[in-house]
Scaffold this active site. Sequence first.
Site, PDB file in Angstrom:
ATOM      1  N   GLU A 264       0.831  -1.199   0.000  1.00  0.00           N
ATOM      2  CA  GLU A 264       0.000   0.000   0.000  1.00  0.00           C
ATOM      3  C   GLU A 264       0.872   1.258   0.000  1.00  0.00           C
ATOM      4  OE1 GLU A 264      -2.977  -0.449  -0.683  1.00  0.00           O
ATOM      5  OE2 GLU A 264      -3.217  -2.563  -0.134  1.00  0.00           O
ATOM      6  N   GLU A 293      -0.851  -0.539  -9.828  1.00  0.00           N
ATOM      7  CA  GLU A 293      -0.418  -1.809  -9.251  1.00  0.00           C
ATOM      8  C   GLU A 293       1.050  -2.098  -9.566  1.00  0.00           C
ATOM      9  OE1 GLU A 293      -1.823  -3.657  -7.081  1.00  0.00           O
ATOM     10  OE2 GLU A 293      -3.690  -2.520  -7.079  1.00  0.00           O
TER      11      GLU A 293
END
Length: 498
Positions: A264, A293
Amino acid sequence: MQETIRKFKEILAKLNAYQHALGVLQYDSETAMPRAGAAGYAAAMGALSEEVYKLQTSDAFKGAVRELLSRKAELDEITRREAEVLGEEMARMDCVPVQEFVEYQTELGLASSAWREAKQRSDYALFAPHLQKLLDSTRRFARYYAPDRDPYDVLLDEYEKGMTQAELDRFFGTLRENLMPLVQRVAERADAVDDRFLFGHFPVAQQRRLAGAVMEVMGLDRSRCALGEVEHPFTTNFSKNDVRITTHYHEESLASSLYSVIHEGGHALYELHTDDALIGSPLAGGASMGMHESQSRLYENLIGRSAGFARFLFPKVQALFPAQLAGVTAQDFYRAVNRSAPSLIRIDADELTYPFHILIRYELEKRLIAGDLPLQDLPAEWNRLYKEVLGVVVPDDAHGVLQDSHWSGGSFGYFPSYAIGSAYGAQILESMKKDLDVDALTEAGNLAPITAWLAERIYRFGKVKTPGELLRNACGADFDPQFYVDYLTRKYTALYNL
């Protein structure tokens, strides 16, 4: 023209304010809201979403966008790109009747709460009615947007511009052909790597301290980046000065939250380093979910699980858990956090088997959107594919079809971006190594030059450039998944002495 731009920017500021409020509500629902608050939350989401709909479909906004698009050559780069992005969103939203849009947004709030309860009880039946409503709306909206296109291609395009099932079939086919034999060879030598010391009792208080230390190493400014605790980790941003990352601490597992924070944190670094000129703009975020991502997976795996970073990080981990890690070396730690074995849970999967977790979801989503898979059969099909592809037996719904939050948020078409992002990351890393001694930097825990390299070529542009443009900017070439195949092959062949 200047008056048109002024009106356009004025509406953008209002839209940004509403999106900020919606985002805060959603973050609060995941981190702090009591279960009984779900109905009130859903009603608020519906009401605010209706205001967003009205703004984006107003004559003033549509007129301004059309005027700007008709005179793009006269615009600066940011305003031109804003008009293009908002024009696409406007066209999609304009197709959906307002009542259907509000009902869908309200259902999202109810579905999210239902999913959390269903997962806690491991009872898919509690969530299935909500999933059916979201699935029906999603199919219908896709047909509204593009009646002549395959609905799932329409959904894929929302997360990764230009992505289609045909391209993903080729991509996953390449991974299956080149990596599945390696997965099987590694599985035969599973006992060659011992990761048992990563499981035991790791008090949450010390895990929180470790998370803070990792955030500091990554350069995540705590005055601009907060860390919350949730059932399913995610990152959200309200501006480059307000980014929220989350994690879930498992007392019985050391690596789960540790690498969740790094993952994250990679998302957060992207948001924190967009250009100041994009503050308040719809361009202030990642170019696509795949590109986003690529950064979370790059930091989590290509950097976070590298041998050099393991040597840097391990003394800090051992200092917090001296009894649990007594007699363990940095090399032991490196090998353990990279151990590969087919498993149940996507977010805890190793790099080598991870794309096959995505493959399973991709195959299920295709059939769900096509209407070829009734929802009552979804858990059984999930379990069947896990047995067929990864050779594991799913014990219950919580460890199976309910493990991810994405479908409860209506995010059909999102999952493939995880695998595409992993492949982007491998290609970007190879290019970075031409300019930086990445191994030396990671071993020293000096990640600032790595982030600066990425910020210059990717982060600062937000959505101004497309994913393809960013890849060419960073790598000087178009997307090539062979970099990903080669990276995984080299790493796991060496790790398991194959």
